[in-house]
Design an enzyme around this catalytic site. Structure first.
Site, PDB file in Angstrom:
ATOM      1  CG  ASP A  21     -13.025  -0.433  -3.423  1.00 57.53           C
ATOM      2  OD1 ASP A  21     -14.380  -0.442  -3.424  1.00 57.53           O
ATOM      3  OD2 ASP A  21     -12.537  -0.483  -2.665  1.00 57.53           O
ATOM      4  NE  ARG A  25     -14.485   4.964  -2.426  1.00 54.57           N
ATOM      5  CZ  ARG A  25     -13.409   4.188  -2.344  1.00 54.57           C
ATOM      6  NH1 ARG A  25     -12.159   4.842  -2.311  1.00 54.57           N
ATOM      7  NH2 ARG A  25     -13.604   2.982  -2.499  1.00 54.57           N
ATOM      8  CG  HIS A  38     -23.122  -1.513  -7.234  1.00 57.50           C
ATOM      9  ND1 HIS A  38     -21.760  -1.366  -6.832  1.00 57.50           N
ATOM     10  CD2 HIS A  38     -23.807  -1.135  -6.166  1.00 57.50           C
ATOM     11  CE1 HIS A  38     -21.786  -1.201  -5.492  1.00 57.50           C
ATOM     12  NE2 HIS A  38     -22.952  -1.020  -5.021  1.00 57.50           N
ATOM     13  CB  SER A  66     -16.286  -9.536   0.106  1.00 57.78           C
ATOM     14  OG  SER A  66     -17.060  -8.674   0.797  1.00 57.78           O
ATOM     15  CG  LEU A 132     -11.407 -14.636 -20.306  1.00 55.75           C
ATOM     16  CD1 LEU A 132      -9.879 -14.531 -19.857  1.00 55.75           C
ATOM     17  CD2 LEU A 132     -12.246 -13.138 -20.535  1.00 55.75           C
ATOM     18  NE  ARG A 189      -9.509  -2.339  -2.686  1.00 51.77           N
ATOM     19  CZ  ARG A 189     -10.127  -2.803  -1.783  1.00 51.77           C
ATOM     20  NH1 ARG A 189      -9.364  -4.024  -1.090  1.00 51.77           N
ATOM     21  NH2 ARG A 189     -11.120  -2.534  -1.221  1.00 51.77           N
ATOM     22  NE  ARG A 195      -9.919  -1.692   2.823  1.00 53.89           N
ATOM     23  CZ  ARG A 195      -9.993  -0.378   2.930  1.00 53.89           C
ATOM     24  NH1 ARG A 195      -9.160   0.235   3.610  1.00 53.89           N
ATOM     25  NH2 ARG A 195     -11.082   0.107   2.571  1.00 53.89           N
ATOM     26  CD  GLU A 208       5.465  -8.189  -9.030  1.00 50.70           C
ATOM     27  OE1 GLU A 208       5.527  -7.387  -8.520  1.00 50.70           O
ATOM     28  OE2 GLU A 208       6.191  -9.454  -8.660  1.00 50.70           O
TER      29      GLU A 208
HETATM   30  C1  IPE Z   1     -13.706  -5.434  -1.481  1.00 45.52           C
HETATM   31  O1  IPE Z   1     -14.397  -4.164  -1.562  1.00 45.52           O
HETATM   32  C2  IPE Z   1     -14.888  -6.448  -2.252  1.00 45.52           C
HETATM   33  C3  IPE Z   1     -15.481  -6.246  -3.453  1.00 45.52           C
HETATM   34  C4  IPE Z   1     -14.703  -5.452  -4.447  1.00 45.52           C
HETATM   35  C5  IPE Z   1     -16.241  -6.946  -4.040  1.00 45.52           C
HETATM   36  P1  IPE Z   1     -14.877  -3.307  -0.359  1.00 45.52           P
HETATM   37  O2  IPE Z   1     -15.484  -1.953  -0.715  1.00 45.52           O
HETATM   38  O3  IPE Z   1     -16.116  -4.206   0.102  1.00 45.52           O
HETATM   39  O4  IPE Z   1     -13.744  -3.687   0.745  1.00 45.52           O
HETATM   40  P2  IPE Z   1     -13.525  -2.731   1.951  1.00 45.52           P
HETATM   41  O5  IPE Z   1     -14.638  -2.782   2.900  1.00 45.52           O
HETATM   42  O6  IPE Z   1     -13.211  -1.110   1.308  1.00 45.52           O
HETATM   43  O7  IPE Z   1     -12.040  -3.283   2.421  1.00 45.52           O
HETATM   44  C1  IPE Z   2     -16.910  -1.918  -5.193  1.00 52.66           C
HETATM   45  O1  IPE Z   2     -17.486  -0.550  -4.980  1.00 52.66           O
HETATM   46  C2  IPE Z   2     -18.482  -2.979  -5.472  1.00 52.66           C
HETATM   47  C3  IPE Z   2     -18.670  -3.774  -4.210  1.00 52.66           C
HETATM   48  C4  IPE Z   2     -17.958  -4.040  -3.197  1.00 52.66           C
HETATM   49  C5  IPE Z   2     -19.869  -4.570  -4.506  1.00 52.66           C
HETATM   50  P1  IPE Z   2     -17.996  -0.184  -3.620  1.00 52.66           P
HETATM   51  O2  IPE Z   2     -19.561  -0.531  -3.401  1.00 52.66           O
HETATM   52  O3  IPE Z   2     -17.198  -0.778  -2.406  1.00 52.66           O
HETATM   53  O4  IPE Z   2     -17.517   1.292  -3.888  1.00 52.66           O
HETATM   54  P2  IPE Z   2     -17.155   2.364  -2.609  1.00 52.66           P
HETATM   55  O5  IPE Z   2     -15.753   1.591  -2.058  1.00 52.66           O
HETATM   56  O6  IPE Z   2     -18.007   2.358  -1.565  1.00 52.66           O
HETATM   57  O7  IPE Z   2     -16.704   3.545  -3.197  1.00 52.66           O
HETATM   58 MG    MG Z   3     -15.523  -0.232  -1.676  1.00 49.10          MG
END
Ligand code: IPE
Ligand code: IPE
Ligand code: MG
Length: 246
Positions: A21, A25, A38, A66, A132, A189, A195, A208
Site C-alpha cells: 500500500d 501517496r 504503481h 482487491s 519460490l 502492510r 487494516r 503475525e
Molecule cells: C488494499 O489497499 C488493496 C491492495 C493493496 C491491493 P487499498 O489502498 O485498496 O485499501 P484501503 O482502501 O486503504 O483499505
Molecule cells: C496500493 O497503493 C496499490 C493498489 C491498491 C493497487 P494505493 O494505490 O492504494 O496507494 P494509496 O493508498 O492511494 O497511497
Molecule cells: Mg491504498
C-alpha cells in the site's frame, strides 16, 4: 551489524503475505501521476522476490488488486491491468529461470481477457517450478474466497460427493483459493494503514501482523529484513501460555 546478519536462518517464515500500500501517496509526494507510483511499486515487488530467494522463504503472496479496487477511476484500473500484463512480459524469463512458480488467487474471470490469457500461460509454464511460490492476489477479496468455498461445499454436499459431517478445518481449506498453500506466518502492510482490507480473512487467523509507515515504492530489501527480524522476536503462543511453550 547489518540487518541481514541479524536474521536467524533457523526461523525463516515459510509464507509471507504483503499488502502493498501507498503507491498513490508516493506518487503525490513526488508530484507524479498515480500510475507512476504503481510502476515504482513494481520494482519493490521485484526486490521482495529477491529477498525471498536470499532467505529461503517458500511462499510470497502479494495483494495487487482487491475486488474493491474495481471502484477506482477507469484510467487507474486500466493502467494497473496494463502494468500487470507488461510486467509479466518483461519479467517472465527471469522468473522462470529462477524456478519461481506463479499462482493467482482471486476472481480471475473478472480480469480483461488478454490478461487472463497471459496469466493462464505463465501459471501453466511455471507449474513445476519449485523454488519460490509467488502468489498474486488479483481481483481478490477474503469474503469472496470464503463464500466461494461455501458455495462449492454446498454443491458437493447436494451432489453427495461429501456429507456435512465431513466439514472441518482441513476440508474447508481445500475449497479456499489457497488450497495447499500454508497460512502466512507474517503479514506486512506498508504505508501506515493498519487494516486487513478484505485480504486473506480466513488464512490470517494466527499470522503475525507487521505495519510500517514506509510507502510500498520505498520498501527496500533492508525494510523487508527488518520485518523478518521483528517477526523473529515475537512469541507465537497460539492460545497457550508462555510457560507451555518452553
Ligand atoms: C488494499 O489497499 C488493496 C491492495 C493493496 C491491493 P487499498 O489502498 O485498496 O485499501 P484501503 O482502501 O486503504 O483499505
Ligand atoms: C496500493 O497503493 C496499490 C493498489 C491498491 C493497487 P494505493 O494505490 O492504494 O496507494 P494509496 O493508498 O492511494 O497511497
Ligand atoms: Mg491504498
Amino acid at each position: 551489524m547489518s540487518y541481514i546478519d541479524q536474521i536467524n536462518k533457523e526461523k525463516i517464515p515459510a509464507h509471507v503475505a504483503i499488502i502493498m500500500d501507498g503507491n498513490g501517496r508516493w506518487a503525490k509526494s513526488h508530484a507524479k501521476m498515480r500510475l507512476s507510483g504503481h510502476q515504482e511499486g513494481a520494482k519493490s515487488v521485484k526486490r521482495a522476490i529477491e529477498v525471498c530467494g536470499e532467505l529461503g522463504i517458500k511462499y510470497l503472496t502479494v495483494y495487487a488488486f482487491s475486488t474493491e479496487n474495481w471502484n477506482r477511476p477507469h484510467t487507474e484500473v486500466n493502467g494497473l491491468m496494463n502494468l500487470l500484463a507488461n510486467s509479466i512480459d518483461k519479467e517472465f524469463d527471469e522468473i522462470h529461470r529462477n524456478k519461481i512458480r506463479i499462482r493467482i488467487i482471486g476472481q480471475i474471470d473478472k480480469l480483461p481477457p488478454n490478461l487472463q490469457k497471459k496469466l493462464k500461460v505463465v501459471i501453466d509454464k511455471t507449474k513445476d517450478n519449485d523454488a519460490l511460490n509467488f502468489i498474486i492476489a488479483l481481483s481478490y477479496s477474503g469474503r469472496w474466497d470464503i463464500i466461494n468455498a461455501v458455495k462449492n461445499i454446498a454443491t458437493d454436499c447436494s451432489d453427495n460427493r461429501i456429507s456435512p459431517d465431513m466439514i472441518d478445518d482441513s476440508l474447508f481449506e481445500k475449497y479456499l483459493s489457497t488450497n495447499e498453500i500454508p497460512d502466512p506466518e507474517l503479514l506486512i502492510r506498508t504505508s501506515g494503514e493498519e487494516r486487513i482490507s478484505n485480504f486473506l480473512l480466513y488464512q490470517l487467523a494466527y499470522s503475525e501482523l507487521y505495519f510500517t509507515d514506509t510507502l510500498w515504492p520505498d520498501f527496500s530489501k533492508e525494510d523487508f529484513y527488518k520485518a523478518i527480524i521483528n517477526y523473529q522476536h515475537r512469541e507465537r503462543r497460539f492460545g497457550q501460555t508462555s510457560e507451555q511453550l518452553t
